[in-house]
Design an enzyme around this catalytic site. Structure first.
Site, PDB file in Angstrom:
ATOM      1  N   ASN A   1      -7.488  -2.841  14.388  1.00  0.00           N
ATOM      2  CA  ASN A   1      -8.895  -3.113  14.053  1.00  0.00           C
ATOM      3  C   ASN A   1      -9.047  -4.336  13.148  1.00  0.00           C
ATOM      4  O   ASN A   1     -10.119  -4.581  12.603  1.00  0.00           O
ATOM      5  CB  ASN A   1      -9.539  -1.882  13.386  1.00  0.00           C
ATOM      6  CG  ASN A   1      -8.918  -1.546  12.032  1.00  0.00           C
ATOM      7  OD1 ASN A   1      -7.964  -2.185  11.601  1.00  0.00           O
ATOM      8  ND2 ASN A   1      -9.456  -0.538  11.360  1.00  0.00           N
TER       9      ASN A   1
ATOM     10  N   GLU B   1      -9.794  -2.085   5.339  1.00  0.00           N
ATOM     11  CA  GLU B   1     -10.434  -1.808   6.628  1.00  0.00           C
ATOM     12  C   GLU B   1     -11.656  -2.713   6.816  1.00  0.00           C
ATOM     13  O   GLU B   1     -12.145  -3.306   5.850  1.00  0.00           O
ATOM     14  CB  GLU B   1     -10.861  -0.331   6.673  1.00  0.00           C
ATOM     15  CG  GLU B   1      -9.708   0.673   6.494  1.00  0.00           C
ATOM     16  CD  GLU B   1      -8.792   0.797   7.722  1.00  0.00           C
ATOM     17  OE1 GLU B   1      -8.754  -0.133   8.559  1.00  0.00           O
ATOM     18  OE2 GLU B   1      -8.094   1.815   7.822  1.00  0.00           O
TER      19      GLU B   1
ATOM     20  N   ASP C   1       0.813  -1.216   0.000  1.00  0.00           N
ATOM     21  CA  ASP C   1       0.000   0.000   0.000  1.00  0.00           C
ATOM     22  C   ASP C   1       0.848   1.268   0.000  1.00  0.00           C
ATOM     23  O   ASP C   1       2.049   1.232   0.261  1.00  0.00           O
ATOM     24  CB  ASP C   1      -0.974  -0.020   1.194  1.00  0.00           C
ATOM     25  CG  ASP C   1      -0.338  -0.581   2.472  1.00  0.00           C
ATOM     26  OD1 ASP C   1       0.898  -0.601   2.572  1.00  0.00           O
ATOM     27  OD2 ASP C   1      -1.094  -0.991   3.359  1.00  0.00           O
TER      28      ASP C   1
ATOM     29  N   HIS D   1      -7.335  -4.854  10.292  1.00  0.00           N
ATOM     30  CA  HIS D   1      -7.076  -4.655   8.858  1.00  0.00           C
ATOM     31  C   HIS D   1      -5.784  -5.340   8.439  1.00  0.00           C
ATOM     32  O   HIS D   1      -4.877  -5.543   9.243  1.00  0.00           O
ATOM     33  CB  HIS D   1      -7.091  -3.166   8.471  1.00  0.00           C
ATOM     34  CG  HIS D   1      -5.903  -2.350   8.878  1.00  0.00           C
ATOM     35  ND1 HIS D   1      -5.995  -1.020   9.225  1.00  0.00           N
ATOM     36  CD2 HIS D   1      -4.577  -2.645   8.971  1.00  0.00           C
ATOM     37  CE1 HIS D   1      -4.795  -0.559   9.506  1.00  0.00           C
ATOM     38  NE2 HIS D   1      -3.914  -1.514   9.371  1.00  0.00           N
TER      39      HIS D   1
HETATM   40  C1  F6R Z   1       1.529  -1.568   6.076  1.00  0.00           C
HETATM   41  C2  F6R Z   1       0.196  -2.145   6.188  1.00  0.00           C
HETATM   42  C3  F6R Z   1      -0.595  -2.102   7.448  1.00  0.00           C
HETATM   43  C4  F6R Z   1       0.235  -2.411   8.691  1.00  0.00           C
HETATM   44  C5  F6R Z   1      -0.640  -2.346   9.940  1.00  0.00           C
HETATM   45  C6  F6R Z   1       0.189  -2.519  11.202  1.00  0.00           C
HETATM   46  O1  F6R Z   1       2.040  -1.715   4.766  1.00  0.00           O
HETATM   47  O2  F6R Z   1      -0.281  -2.640   5.221  1.00  0.00           O
HETATM   48  O3  F6R Z   1      -1.651  -3.016   7.366  1.00  0.00           O
HETATM   49  O4  F6R Z   1       0.813  -3.674   8.566  1.00  0.00           O
HETATM   50  O5  F6R Z   1      -1.305  -1.124   9.996  1.00  0.00           O
HETATM   51  O6  F6R Z   1       1.053  -1.431  11.333  1.00  0.00           O
HETATM   52  P1  F6R Z   1       2.240  -1.450  12.400  1.00  0.00           P
HETATM   53  O7  F6R Z   1       3.187  -2.510  11.964  1.00  0.00           O
HETATM   54  O8  F6R Z   1       2.881  -0.077  12.299  1.00  0.00           O
HETATM   55  O9  F6R Z   1       1.619  -1.725  13.715  1.00  0.00           O
END
Ligand code: F6R
Length: 241
Positions: free
Chosen positions: A135, A142, A67, A137
């Site tokens: 959450n 989401e 992403d 995701h």
């Molecule tokens: C990042 C991504 C997100 C993160 C998730 C956890 O490329 O796709 O889904 O993996 O938000 O983020 P952290 O690792 O910062 O807790």
């Protein structure tokens, strides 16, 4: 779904690296699906150390990232393309031309999603690394995202904006929209490794491993993948033990 509970972040990262190294060594032309965020940084540090100490080469490796924030590109140090160079690509011998991520500054978002989906058709991930949002995701899919989704632009959830604001000077600077691979693109990977550490991920990890498979918890779709490994630390595993 295989679940590995590591004692801490270091052990989680080392176990993820073992799997990653197995893929890269068995196929020097492998396609790696990569994630940003704080969770995989330890894995990337292990990859860099191994490259420097053992000469593991990434010259013919290709990567696809999950992403990117809309409106940001390499000129912003908050962009995910910057993150990948800073935390991995600039420290190994990968050819940047073989690395792929959505263009957050694309003038036509729909066309950019089409371009990325077409690219993913030609670059099936041999391994996909994932983190998980508090959450539930994965990537920026989401809660409520269709299981059949492909690359699209999303409105980030309030909780995601709040979680990610720690990387920005203020919460107002966090982009509200992002490009993300869809759940179908992620499920297309041959092998998936999802990492989680810290108590704030415990509820999401429960949904991932033991909850109902539902679009309300996007990560729960991984229960349906034939080769998915969850690696989490003790704190993130608190509700599944
Ligand atoms: C990042 C991504 C997100 C993160 C998730 C956890 O490329 O796709 O889904 O993996 O938000 O983020 P952290 O690792 O910062 O807790």
């Amino acid at each position: 779904m295989k679940v590995i509970i590591a004692k801490d972040y270091e052990e989680m990262s080392a176990k993820a690296f073992e799997i990653m190294a197995g893929v890269v060594k068995s196929n020097p032309e492998a396609v790696l699906g990569l994630a940003t965020g704080s969770t995989p940084i330890g894995l990337y540090k292990n990859m860099i150390a191994d490259h420097k100490e053992n000469g593991t080469s990434y010259k013919a490796i290709k990567t696809v990232n999950l992403d990117e924030y809309e409106g940001l590109d390499y000129s912003s140090d908050q962009s995910y393309v910057y993150f990948m160079r800073d935390n991995l690509f600039d420290h190994i011998d990968i050819d940047l031309a073989n690395t792929n991520i959505e263009n957050g500054k694309a003038s036509d978002a729909e066309k950019e999603c089409e371009r990325y989906n077409a690219l993913l058709e030609t670059l099936q991930q041999d391994i996909q690394i994932l983190g998980i949002g508090s959450n539930g995701h994965i990537a920026f899919n989401e809660p409520g995202t269709a299981f059949g989704s492909v690359t699209h632009v999303v409105q980030l959830a309030e909780s995601t904006i709040k979680d990610n604001s720690r990387m920005f000077a203020s919460i107002d600077e966090v982009p509200k929209r992002a490009f993300t691979m869809g759940l179908k693109n992620i499920m297309n990977a041959k092998k998936i490794v999802i990492l989680a550490n810290g108590a704030n991920k415990a509820k999401a990890v429960y949904g991932l491993v033991k909850g109902e498979v539902t679009e309300q918890v996007p990560a729960s779709i991984l229960q349906l993948h034939p080769d998915c490994t969850v690696i989490c630390d003790e704190a993130a595993a608190a509700l599944i033990k």
